[in-house]
Design a protein around this motif. Structure first.
Motif, PDB file in Angstrom:
ATOM      1  N   MET A   1       0.816  -1.211   0.000  1.00  0.00           N
ATOM      2  CA  MET A   1       0.000   0.000   0.000  1.00  0.00           C
ATOM      3  C   MET A   1       0.853   1.266   0.000  1.00  0.00           C
ATOM      4  O   MET A   1       0.471   2.277  -0.598  1.00  0.00           O
ATOM      5  N   ASN A   2       2.015   1.246   0.658  1.00  0.00           N
ATOM      6  CA  ASN A   2       2.893   2.410   0.626  1.00  0.00           C
ATOM      7  C   ASN A   2       3.322   2.737  -0.805  1.00  0.00           C
ATOM      8  O   ASN A   2       3.292   3.890  -1.229  1.00  0.00           O
ATOM      9  N   THR A   3       3.728   1.699  -1.534  1.00  0.00           N
ATOM     10  CA  THR A   3       4.160   1.897  -2.921  1.00  0.00           C
ATOM     11  C   THR A   3       3.011   2.386  -3.797  1.00  0.00           C
ATOM     12  O   THR A   3       3.185   3.294  -4.614  1.00  0.00           O
ATOM     13  N   VAL A   4       1.830   1.797  -3.616  1.00  0.00           N
ATOM     14  CA  VAL A   4       0.667   2.186  -4.422  1.00  0.00           C
ATOM     15  C   VAL A   4       0.298   3.642  -4.163  1.00  0.00           C
ATOM     16  O   VAL A   4       0.095   4.440  -5.094  1.00  0.00           O
ATOM     17  N   LEU A   5       0.234   4.012  -2.888  1.00  0.00           N
ATOM     18  CA  LEU A   5      -0.179   5.373  -2.540  1.00  0.00           C
ATOM     19  C   LEU A   5       0.857   6.399  -2.979  1.00  0.00           C
ATOM     20  O   LEU A   5       0.520   7.442  -3.538  1.00  0.00           O
ATOM     21  N   LEU A   6       2.140   6.115  -2.748  1.00  0.00           N
ATOM     22  CA  LEU A   6       3.182   7.054  -3.137  1.00  0.00           C
ATOM     23  C   LEU A   6       3.287   7.185  -4.652  1.00  0.00           C
ATOM     24  O   LEU A   6       3.521   8.292  -5.170  1.00  0.00           O
ATOM     25  N   THR A   7       3.098   6.084  -5.377  1.00  0.00           N
ATOM     26  CA  THR A   7       3.095   6.160  -6.844  1.00  0.00           C
ATOM     27  C   THR A   7       1.959   7.040  -7.333  1.00  0.00           C
ATOM     28  O   THR A   7       2.137   7.865  -8.241  1.00  0.00           O
ATOM     29  N   PHE A   8       0.786   6.880  -6.717  1.00  0.00           N
ATOM     30  CA  PHE A   8      -0.352   7.718  -7.095  1.00  0.00           C
ATOM     31  C   PHE A   8      -0.063   9.189  -6.804  1.00  0.00           C
ATOM     32  O   PHE A   8      -0.352  10.064  -7.632  1.00  0.00           O
ATOM     33  N   ILE A   9       0.535   9.474  -5.646  1.00  0.00           N
ATOM     34  CA  ILE A   9       0.818  10.862  -5.277  1.00  0.00           C
ATOM     35  C   ILE A   9       1.831  11.481  -6.229  1.00  0.00           C
ATOM     36  O   ILE A   9       1.623  12.592  -6.748  1.00  0.00           O
ATOM     37  N   PHE A  10       2.945  10.780  -6.468  1.00  0.00           N
ATOM     38  CA  PHE A  10       3.967  11.315  -7.372  1.00  0.00           C
ATOM     39  C   PHE A  10       3.406  11.522  -8.777  1.00  0.00           C
ATOM     40  O   PHE A  10       3.654  12.544  -9.418  1.00  0.00           O
ATOM     41  N   THR A  11       2.655  10.548  -9.263  1.00  0.00           N
ATOM     42  CA  THR A  11       2.086  10.657 -10.609  1.00  0.00           C
ATOM     43  C   THR A  11       1.089  11.807 -10.685  1.00  0.00           C
ATOM     44  O   THR A  11       1.087  12.576 -11.659  1.00  0.00           O
ATOM     45  N   TYR A  12       0.251  11.936  -9.666  1.00  0.00           N
ATOM     46  CA  TYR A  12      -0.736  13.017  -9.646  1.00  0.00           C
ATOM     47  C   TYR A  12      -0.058  14.378  -9.676  1.00  0.00           C
ATOM     48  O   TYR A  12      -0.443  15.264 -10.441  1.00  0.00           O
ATOM     49  N   VAL A  13       0.983  14.544  -8.862  1.00  0.00           N
ATOM     50  CA  VAL A  13       1.682  15.832  -8.801  1.00  0.00           C
ATOM     51  C   VAL A  13       2.367  16.142 -10.126  1.00  0.00           C
ATOM     52  O   VAL A  13       2.279  17.267 -10.644  1.00  0.00           O
ATOM     53  N   ILE A  14       3.055  15.159 -10.707  1.00  0.00           N
ATOM     54  CA  ILE A  14       3.776  15.393 -11.963  1.00  0.00           C
ATOM     55  C   ILE A  14       2.805  15.680 -13.107  1.00  0.00           C
ATOM     56  O   ILE A  14       3.046  16.576 -13.933  1.00  0.00           O
ATOM     57  N   VAL A  15       1.704  14.955 -13.173  1.00  0.00           N
ATOM     58  CA  VAL A  15       0.720  15.189 -14.243  1.00  0.00           C
ATOM     59  C   VAL A  15       0.131  16.590 -14.134  1.00  0.00           C
ATOM     60  O   VAL A  15      -0.023  17.303 -15.134  1.00  0.00           O
ATOM     61  N   HIS A  16      -0.191  17.037 -12.927  1.00  0.00           N
ATOM     62  CA  HIS A  16      -0.716  18.391 -12.749  1.00  0.00           C
ATOM     63  C   HIS A  16       0.349  19.439 -13.038  1.00  0.00           C
ATOM     64  O   HIS A  16       0.026  20.532 -13.537  1.00  0.00           O
ATOM     65  N   LEU A  17       1.602  19.118 -12.747  1.00  0.00           N
ATOM     66  CA  LEU A  17       2.689  20.032 -13.104  1.00  0.00           C
ATOM     67  C   LEU A  17       2.807  20.141 -14.618  1.00  0.00           C
ATOM     68  O   LEU A  17       3.018  21.240 -15.160  1.00  0.00           O
ATOM     69  N   ILE A  18       2.651  19.025 -15.321  1.00  0.00           N
ATOM     70  CA  ILE A  18       2.682  19.038 -16.794  1.00  0.00           C
ATOM     71  C   ILE A  18       1.567  19.918 -17.342  1.00  0.00           C
ATOM     72  O   ILE A  18       1.781  20.758 -18.225  1.00  0.00           O
ATOM     73  N   HIS A  19       0.352  19.748 -16.831  1.00  0.00           N
ATOM     74  CA  HIS A  19      -0.779  20.550 -17.293  1.00  0.00           C
ATOM     75  C   HIS A  19      -0.573  22.029 -16.977  1.00  0.00           C
ATOM     76  O   HIS A  19      -0.933  22.899 -17.789  1.00  0.00           O
ATOM     77  N   LEU A  20       0.009  22.321 -15.816  1.00  0.00           N
ATOM     78  CA  LEU A  20       0.244  23.710 -15.434  1.00  0.00           C
ATOM     79  C   LEU A  20       1.265  24.371 -16.356  1.00  0.00           C
ATOM     80  O   LEU A  20       1.056  25.510 -16.810  1.00  0.00           O
ATOM     81  N   VAL A  21       2.349  23.680 -16.643  1.00  0.00           N
ATOM     82  CA  VAL A  21       3.381  24.249 -17.518  1.00  0.00           C
ATOM     83  C   VAL A  21       2.858  24.401 -18.933  1.00  0.00           C
ATOM     84  O   VAL A  21       3.053  25.438 -19.589  1.00  0.00           O
ATOM     85  N   GLN A  22       2.157  23.380 -19.433  1.00  0.00           N
ATOM     86  CA  GLN A  22       1.666  23.431 -20.809  1.00  0.00           C
ATOM     87  C   GLN A  22       0.501  24.402 -20.974  1.00  0.00           C
ATOM     88  O   GLN A  22       0.172  24.766 -22.106  1.00  0.00           O
ATOM     89  N   ARG A  23      -0.119  24.817 -19.874  1.00  0.00           N
ATOM     90  CA  ARG A  23      -1.158  25.839 -19.979  1.00  0.00           C
ATOM     91  C   ARG A  23      -0.565  27.186 -20.393  1.00  0.00           C
ATOM     92  O   ARG A  23      -1.175  27.941 -21.151  1.00  0.00           O
ATOM     93  N   TYR A  24       0.639  27.474 -19.881  1.00  0.00           N
ATOM     94  CA  TYR A  24       1.297  28.750 -20.214  1.00  0.00           C
ATOM     95  C   TYR A  24       2.311  28.597 -21.346  1.00  0.00           C
ATOM     96  O   TYR A  24       2.582  29.568 -22.068  1.00  0.00           O
ATOM     97  N   PHE A  25       2.875  27.406 -21.489  1.00  0.00           N
ATOM     98  CA  PHE A  25       3.848  27.140 -22.562  1.00  0.00           C
ATOM     99  C   PHE A  25       3.431  25.869 -23.292  1.00  0.00           C
ATOM    100  O   PHE A  25       3.977  24.785 -23.055  1.00  0.00           O
ATOM    101  N   PRO A  26       2.435  25.964 -24.161  1.00  0.00           N
ATOM    102  CA  PRO A  26       1.868  24.754 -24.771  1.00  0.00           C
ATOM    103  C   PRO A  26       2.821  24.015 -25.702  1.00  0.00           C
ATOM    104  O   PRO A  26       2.593  22.840 -26.009  1.00  0.00           O
ATOM    105  N   LYS A  27       3.881  24.675 -26.158  1.00  0.00           N
ATOM    106  CA  LYS A  27       4.791  24.022 -27.101  1.00  0.00           C
ATOM    107  C   LYS A  27       5.842  23.147 -26.419  1.00  0.00           C
ATOM    108  O   LYS A  27       6.564  22.409 -27.099  1.00  0.00           O
ATOM    109  N   ILE A  28       5.973  23.245 -25.114  1.00  0.00           N
ATOM    110  CA  ILE A  28       6.963  22.420 -24.412  1.00  0.00           C
ATOM    111  C   ILE A  28       6.475  20.975 -24.366  1.00  0.00           C
ATOM    112  O   ILE A  28       5.368  20.704 -23.894  1.00  0.00           O
ATOM    113  N   PRO A  29       7.264  20.024 -24.834  1.00  0.00           N
ATOM    114  CA  PRO A  29       6.811  18.622 -24.833  1.00  0.00           C
ATOM    115  C   PRO A  29       6.750  18.040 -23.425  1.00  0.00           C
ATOM    116  O   PRO A  29       7.446  18.486 -22.504  1.00  0.00           O
ATOM    117  N   THR A  30       5.905  17.024 -23.286  1.00  0.00           N
ATOM    118  CA  THR A  30       5.710  16.395 -21.979  1.00  0.00           C
ATOM    119  C   THR A  30       6.987  15.752 -21.471  1.00  0.00           C
ATOM    120  O   THR A  30       7.329  15.856 -20.287  1.00  0.00           O
TER     121      THR A  30
END
Length: 344
Positions: A34-63
């Motif tokens: 459960m530690n691995t599952v929860l931490l993977t979800f947290i890291f993935t959630y944060v990185i995905v939202h960071l990707i969306h945040l950056v691409q909102r202002y700089f849409p040409k930057i690749p993922t």
């Protein structure tokens, strides 16, 4: 038989209830991970939202570039911890061991032992020493397993986010499958609801970690502790760790406090950490969680008490998300989201 099976698939409430029970059973079977599952979800959630945040202002930057730079920063921070913070901690531990040995060899230790044995029996001292040793061993074991879980979670989240578009397209193939299309649709349904719920609570936990760090750094500044910035960074990171964060942050702070001001500083730090985490558990958690989930503070406070009783420290993290998730599934109340997130 075919008619009964078709009726089951067409009965959406019953079908989703059965799927929810299957998901709970699967999570129970993999509870050791459960530690691995929860931490993977947290890291993935944060990185995905960071990707969306950056691409909102700089849409040409690749993922891939965003993910690569983010994980390079994470590796740089880990390098900073290993090369700067750990040597400092090892030095403080060696100083503390020398101080303990000097105290043990002095006459004060025999005087203290005589005063202690006057009021406490030797058998009770041995029992308490065994309990302390067991607790220390359990803490070290948890820290080791948590380190491995964090390392594996970082790897898994990296591979997920580096191919985010491909992962999304590949995952859609399950929903388009012919045989168990309904099953994957229901899993996606619960997955979206849990992601929205847990994401909202994750934001609240981030703000709680900021408040935790600010209060701790203020207390350390009053005590004239060395390297407050490094200690503040450690407290902030550990405030995001659900299970062992409190214990792990208390141990190095106590060691450094002992080398600076002796046992008096250890007592000060222990009292300070207990007060700060009491504020977190019974003031910040209800306040931030209530504002994010639109739950009344009374209900939030009650859920935290009940969840902490059944699940311990985990309850303060997963209690409100699970309660909000159940309310959302039952159609009673949904987690508060911004219009942009809702549209996505």
């Amino acid at each position: 038989m075919d008619t009964a099976w078709q009726k089951f698939k067409n009965n959406i409430p019953l079908r989703r209830f059965v799927v929810l029970l299957l998901i709970i059973a699967c999570l129970y079977e993999i509870r050791a991970m459960m530690n691995t599952v929860l931490l993977t979800f947290i890291f993935t959630y944060v990185i995905v939202h960071l990707i969306h945040l950056v691409q909102r202002y700089f849409p040409k930057i690749p993922t891939g570039l965003i993910v690569a730079v983010t994980y390079l920063i994470i590796l740089a921070l880990l390098y900073f911890v290993v090369t700067i913070y750990l040597p400092m901690l090892v030095g403080q531990i060696s100083k503390m061991v020398k101080s303990v040995m000097a105290f043990y060899e002095s006459n004060e230790s025999s005087r203290l032992a005589s005063h202690v044995t006057r009021y406490i029996s030797k058998g009770e001292i041995v029992t308490q020493a065994k309990r302390v040793g067991t607790f220390a061993l359990h803490t070290v074991t948890n820290f080791g397993s948590l380190t491995i879980a964090t390392f594996m979670s970082l790897i898994l989240s990296f591979f997920y986010t580096i191919e985010l578009d491909r992962m999304i397209e590949f995952s859609k193939l399950f929903v388009k499958s012919g045989y168990f299309k309904w099953l994957f649709e229901d899993i996606r349904y619960f997955g979206k609801k849990f992601t929205n719920t847990f994401g909202v609570v994750l934001e609240a936990q981030f703000f709680i970690a900021i408040c935790n760090t600010a209060l701790t750094m203020i207390g350390l500044a009053f005590m004239h502790m060395p390297q407050i910035i490094a200690l503040g960074l450690m407290v902030f990171i550990l405030s995001l760790v659900p299970v062992a964060g409190v214990i792990i942050s208390l141990i190095p702070l106590s060691i450094i406090g002992y080398s600076v001001g002796g046992i008096r500083y250890v007592i000060y730090i222990f009292i300070m950490i207990m007060i700060i985490h009491a504020i977190e558990a019974y003031v910040l958690n209800p306040k931030f969680m209530a504002s994010k989930t639109e739950l009344p503070i009374f209900y939030t406070f009650l859920v935290l008490l009940v969840a902490k009783h059944f699940w311990g420290t985990w309850g303060l993290i997963v209690g409100v998300p699970i309660f909000t998730f159940l309310l959302d599934v039952l159609g009673i109340k949904s987690a508060k989201k911004s219009k942009k997130k809702a549209s996505k």
